[in-house]
Design an enzyme around this catalytic site. Sequence first.
Site: not given
Ligand code: E4P
Length: 217
Positions: A83
């Site tokens: 990522k």
């Molecule tokens: C996605 O890969 C992220 O880890 C995640 O969806 C972030 O979500 P949040 O805005 O609830 O922290």
Amino acid sequence: MKFFVDTADTKEIADLAATGLLDGVTTNPSLIHKSGRKFLEVVEEICGLVEGPVSAEVVALDHEGMMKEAAILRKIADNVCVKVPLTVDGLKTCKALTGDGAMVNVTLCFSANQALLAAKAGATFISPFVGRHDDVGFDGMELISDIRLIYDNYGFDTEILVASVRHPIHVLQSAKIGADVMTAPPAVIRQLFKHPLTDNGIAAFLADWQKTGQAIG
Ligand code: E4P
């Protein structure tokens, strides 16, 4: 639509994987912190719990540093998906990694133009954050519709991974738009199973069944 769970809690992942409905996992540095565990160890354990992609995020901000961290992450398991953030260096890293056969999830996407750039960089997944977009007064789902339109216009293979999902309506709207994947916290995935009329119906059927005095088998 594929279902990923957004957590580094291995017990939750194992429980959801047992339903047979889990297609992958996403993590981020905040979720690793919440788990209280060592990053590489927890990613390795998660990779053993699911067959699908497990997103593990680099923390370097420069291309060289991202490439070094990605090399370490890729050694953990074949289903690791690196990522990277949606920055110039992140997309440069994305291009290099996907060219080398790695899966890459480009994260922290907040505009359709950013999603277009990620697709051009060969991203496996683009992660638009709908909840955080809603939080600052924009329409997160409109962003998903725009990305769907653009990707379809040009036949990009990059999968739209709806992230920062906060409630079942986000899931429903993602499916209606035709997003490829959504990632949600365990609690939101569990909410999808629930309906009060299902619970009421089961209670009523069981009450009547008991009155029959019968047993199956
Ligand atoms: C996605 O890969 C992220 O880890 C995640 O969806 C972030 O979500 P949040 O805005 O609830 O922290």
